[in-house]
Motif scaffolding. Structure first.
Motif, PDB file in Angstrom:
ATOM      1  N   PHE A 126      19.045 -21.310 -38.205  1.00  0.00           N
ATOM      2  CA  PHE A 126      18.615 -23.427 -38.084  1.00  0.00           C
ATOM      3  C   PHE A 126      17.440 -23.411 -36.662  1.00  0.00           C
ATOM      4  CE2 PHE A 126      23.675 -23.272 -38.366  1.00  0.00           C
ATOM      5  CZ  PHE A 126      23.328 -23.648 -39.709  1.00  0.00           C
ATOM      6  N   ARG A 127      16.699 -23.328 -37.183  1.00  0.00           N
ATOM      7  CA  ARG A 127      15.679 -23.584 -36.597  1.00  0.00           C
ATOM      8  C   ARG A 127      15.581 -25.021 -35.601  1.00  0.00           C
ATOM      9  NH1 ARG A 127      11.371 -22.566 -41.916  1.00  0.00           N
ATOM     10  NH2 ARG A 127      13.332 -24.295 -42.882  1.00  0.00           N
ATOM     11  N   GLY A 128      16.681 -25.391 -35.717  1.00  0.00           N
ATOM     12  CA  GLY A 128      16.465 -27.211 -35.133  1.00  0.00           C
ATOM     13  C   GLY A 128      17.265 -26.078 -33.893  1.00  0.00           C
ATOM     14  N   ARG A 129      17.978 -25.179 -33.904  1.00  0.00           N
ATOM     15  CA  ARG A 129      19.022 -24.935 -32.850  1.00  0.00           C
ATOM     16  C   ARG A 129      18.190 -23.606 -32.093  1.00  0.00           C
ATOM     17  NH1 ARG A 129      24.507 -23.482 -34.610  1.00  0.00           N
ATOM     18  NH2 ARG A 129      24.631 -25.698 -34.380  1.00  0.00           N
TER      19      ARG A 129
ATOM     20  N   ASP B 162      21.053 -33.917 -49.867  1.00  0.00           N
ATOM     21  CA  ASP B 162      21.572 -35.280 -50.290  1.00  0.00           C
ATOM     22  C   ASP B 162      22.687 -35.349 -48.848  1.00  0.00           C
ATOM     23  OD1 ASP B 162      23.324 -36.647 -51.167  1.00  0.00           O
ATOM     24  OD2 ASP B 162      24.895 -35.196 -51.819  1.00  0.00           O
ATOM     25  N   GLY B 163      21.736 -36.645 -48.486  1.00  0.00           N
ATOM     26  CA  GLY B 163      21.186 -37.462 -47.673  1.00  0.00           C
ATOM     27  C   GLY B 163      21.558 -35.975 -45.966  1.00  0.00           C
ATOM     28  N   ASP B 164      22.019 -36.517 -45.516  1.00  0.00           N
ATOM     29  CA  ASP B 164      21.977 -35.459 -44.354  1.00  0.00           C
ATOM     30  C   ASP B 164      22.489 -34.753 -44.778  1.00  0.00           C
ATOM     31  OD1 ASP B 164      25.192 -35.667 -43.929  1.00  0.00           O
ATOM     32  OD2 ASP B 164      25.502 -36.694 -42.031  1.00  0.00           O
TER      33      ASP B 164
ATOM     34  N   THR C 284      30.531 -24.864 -46.524  1.00  0.00           N
ATOM     35  CA  THR C 284      30.472 -25.964 -46.316  1.00  0.00           C
ATOM     36  C   THR C 284      30.358 -25.788 -44.523  1.00  0.00           C
ATOM     37  OG1 THR C 284      31.255 -27.046 -47.880  1.00  0.00           O
ATOM     38  CG2 THR C 284      30.363 -28.451 -45.689  1.00  0.00           C
ATOM     39  N   HIS C 285      29.002 -26.521 -43.324  1.00  0.00           N
ATOM     40  CA  HIS C 285      29.157 -25.890 -42.466  1.00  0.00           C
ATOM     41  C   HIS C 285      29.125 -27.951 -41.834  1.00  0.00           C
ATOM     42  CE1 HIS C 285      28.932 -25.203 -37.769  1.00  0.00           C
ATOM     43  NE2 HIS C 285      27.304 -25.510 -37.998  1.00  0.00           N
TER      44      HIS C 285
ATOM     45  N   LEU D 128      20.016 -29.983 -38.600  1.00  0.00           N
ATOM     46  CA  LEU D 128      19.276 -28.031 -38.501  1.00  0.00           C
ATOM     47  C   LEU D 128      18.620 -26.904 -38.370  1.00  0.00           C
ATOM     48  CD1 LEU D 128      23.240 -27.238 -37.549  1.00  0.00           C
ATOM     49  CD2 LEU D 128      21.690 -28.078 -35.414  1.00  0.00           C
ATOM     50  N   ASP D 129      17.290 -27.774 -39.557  1.00  0.00           N
ATOM     51  CA  ASP D 129      16.028 -27.301 -40.244  1.00  0.00           C
ATOM     52  C   ASP D 129      16.337 -25.875 -40.324  1.00  0.00           C
ATOM     53  OD1 ASP D 129      14.283 -27.156 -41.159  1.00  0.00           O
ATOM     54  OD2 ASP D 129      13.319 -26.567 -38.874  1.00  0.00           O
TER      55      ASP D 129
END
Length: 505
Positions: free
Chosen positions: A308-311, A283-285, A115-116, A256-257
């Protein structure tokens, strides 16, 4: 005297084991070392004095790469033994999962969850164990390895040397669950390196001991935390014990996609994609990625990776740098990743192919001369024909003492090896950007051919034994990384401090 079907099945297993072993050119001692068994046990199984166990059969199948032949003989024996075995008074094994006595420790199910959250990774490993052996189990080995920049070993090693992983920051907690009761497990450190920790989970706490006795089941669970400044975007599981089912879950921030993929390797295969898909659910976020496999082969490794494509990703520090492997490739050395390095060299038919063998040896010798322009080989150096793209069983090894003539190995076969081993760092012309800590026997007896077709046996010790073993591995389609302990990191050549120094004995 008439033999029973069960006896005939055990004999069939022993005969198949001996056939596969001799076909690979291994002595019983060598096979036992590779399997992690006492040499006398291998002799007893082949001599029909001991019956095969599942643990033994799985390890023999993996080491000898028998294409399922050894495992099939064991299954035939196993089914007959199961058919005549009496039902135990203990809780019976699950249907289809009967295990013969003496097998050893079995992992019936493993679930690894990573888990991150809050700039840290928390790993929870849950294993359902069954003791199919004859002795109580009092400890369980656990390994934790980190690699912050897996695609840039030099940067990663510098980072971990400056910011080493510590036992204190892991905050490791472990428990044994049995019949609804939960007992804390103490632990004891075994190895402590900057990016690698190894420890024993003890089936005890304080003055209380609770071994896992033969025939009993228990679930162990342990958890630890590592900051994202030390944990890179990967999570690897290694199969070190016979395992019925393995599952991995990644719990990552959806914001973070994340994109997740995986790869697997084994003793008999190069790295390839996972054979079963990674399934995503939200599951949610949180983005949840699940993967599982049944009956994974012993010594297989499964590696989950993500980005993480969002980073945004940082530019590698060594972009555009000429690597040592580039220089090796420039003189014709085949590099790691090529299928040529995984194909066993074809033996020469001597003396009929004497001229062909001499031409191959001449090419190998010429490459050794050119290597002196690229690197100081104070430990000696060798090159095998597959490293030049030549699929023949030939290698040339130059000892550290340059006053001694290079050793020519044609159709070599290891016939005996010392049970005494040591670990030293090795390099490879086909993987020259790194060094790796490799266990090898201190003495090696090798039968090899002369150009006229005659065969001789030469005994090599210490550094030469290591060099010769390395080259024979090449001729059998192996690299030194195959012999490294799981989780032990490679050292980039920029960080290696023993260049120019001989091995120490």
């Amino acid at each position: 005297m008439t033999t029973s079907p069960l006896d005939r099945a055990a004999d069939s297993f022993a005969a198949e084991l001996a056939r596969q072993r001799t076909g690979r050119g291994l002595s019983k001692k060598q096979l036992a070392t590779l399997m992690g068994f006492d040499p006398s046990y291998v002799s007893h199984v082949e001599g029909r004095r001991h019956r095969p166990t599942e643990d033994f059969a799985r390890r023999a199948e993996a080491v000898l790469e028998a294409s399922g032949a050894i495992w099939q003989r064991f299954r035939e024996y196993d089914e007959l033994r199961h058919a005549r075995s009496e039902r135990s008074h203990r809780e019976p094994p699950m249907p289809g999962q009967w295990l013969p006595p003496g097998t050893g420790l079995i992992v019936e199910r493993e679930l690894a969850t990573l888990t991150h959250r809050d700039d840290a990774y928390r790993c929870v490993i849950r294993r359902e164990l069954y003791n199919a052996g004859t002795e109580p189990v009092t400890r369980y080995l656990v390994r934790v390895a980190v690699d912050r920049y897996p695609n840039d070993p030099g940067r990663s090693n510098r980072h971990h040397r400056e910011h080493p992983l510590t036992f204190a920051e892991l905050q490791l907690q472990a428990y044994r669950e049995d019949a609804g009761e939960r007992e804390a497990m103490h632990w004891r450190a075994k190895h402590d390196r900057d990016a690698f920790k190894e420890l024993w989970l003890l089936f005890e706490n304080g003055g209380r001991r609770f071994p896992l006795y033969p025939g009993d089941r228990a679930t162990i669970e342990y958890a630890y935390c590592v900051g994202q400044d030390k944990w890179g975007p990967w999570f690897q599981r290694a199969v070190r014990l016979p395992t019925r089912q393995m599952a991995v879950r990644l719990d990552l921030p959806a914001a973070l996609d994340p994109q997740v993929w995986g790869a697997e390797t084994s003793l008999s295969a190069e790295e390839g994609p996972l054979r079963t898909p990674v399934i995503r659910s939200d599951d949610g976020d949180r983005a949840i990625f699940d993967w599982a496999t049944d009956d994974p082969p012993l010594n297989a490794r499964y590696r989950m990776q993500w980005r993480f494509r969002g980073r945004p990703e940082a530019e590698p520090e060594n972009a555009g740098r000429i690597r040592p492997s580039d220089r090796m490739q420039g003189i014709g050395i085949v590099q790691r990743g090529s299928d040529l390095l995984r194909q066993p060299g074809r033996p020469f038919d001597l003396p009929r192919e004497e001229q062909v063998a001499r031409e191959v040896v001449d090419r190998l010798s010429a490459v050794l001369l050119r290597l002196d322009e690229l690197h100081p080989f104070s430990k000696g150096v060798g090159v095998a024909a597959p490293q030049l793209g030549i699929g023949r069983a030939a290698a040339v090894v130059r000892p550290p003492d340059r006053s001694t003539e290079p050793v020519v190995l044609l159709n070599p076969r290891v016939v005996d090896a010392s049970p005494d081993t040591d670990e030293q760092y090795e390099g490879c012309l086909s993987f020259f950007d790194h060094r790796g800590l490799v266990p090898r026997p201190l003495r090696l007896d090798v039968e090899h051919a002369r150009f006229d077709g005659g065969r001789i046996i030469t005994s090599f010790e210490f550094g030469m034994a290591r060099l010769v073993a390395h080259e024979i591995d090449h001729l059998e389609g192996r690299l030194y990384v195959d012999r490294m302990a799981p989780g032990v990191p490679l050292v980039p050549i920029e960080e290696y401090r023993e260049t120019g120094h001989p091995w120490r004995y």
